[in-house]
Design a protein around this motif. Structure first.
Motif, short mmCIF file in Angstrom:
data_model
loop_
_atom_site.label_atom_id
_atom_site.label_comp_id
_atom_site.label_asym_id
_atom_site.label_seq_id
_atom_site.Cartn_x
_atom_site.Cartn_y
_atom_site.Cartn_z
N VAL A 178 -3.00 3.14 -9.27
CA VAL A 178 -3.14 1.77 -8.75
C VAL A 178 -4.54 1.57 -8.18
N VAL A 182 0.82 -1.21 0.00
CA VAL A 182 0.00 0.00 0.00
C VAL A 182 0.86 1.26 0.00
N TRP A 189 1.22 2.63 -3.44
CA TRP A 189 0.02 2.90 -4.22
C TRP A 189 -0.09 4.38 -4.55
#
Length: 76
Positions: free
Chosen positions: A38, A31, A34
């Motif tokens: 994404v 994450v 990201w």
């Protein structure tokens, strides 16, 4: 080019395929890297999977209609 998806006419299989696809997409890995792109790609893949499931359900619905004697009688 659009992807051709054959109807399975098997709701359990369609649901399982959907579950497998979406479960992978719901994983929150990496994450920290990201970005908006994404996120947008995952969102689109989830939406596409849901549309495929809806299409499988509609194919099954149409098949069931076509196999129903009472529907065929009514249509006649």
């Amino acid at each position: 080019m659009e992807k051709k998806i054959d109807a399975t006419l098997d709701l359990a299989k369609s649901l399982k395929d959907f579950e497998i696809q979406v479960t992978k997409l719901l994983e929150l890995t990496n994450v920290s890297v990201w970005d908006g792109q994404v996120f947008k790609e995952r969102e689109q893949k989830i939406r596409d999977s849901a549309l495929i499931l809806a299409g499988q359900c509609i194919a099954l619905f149409l098949y069931n209609l076509s196999q129903s004697q009472s529907v065929l009688d009514t249509a006649s």
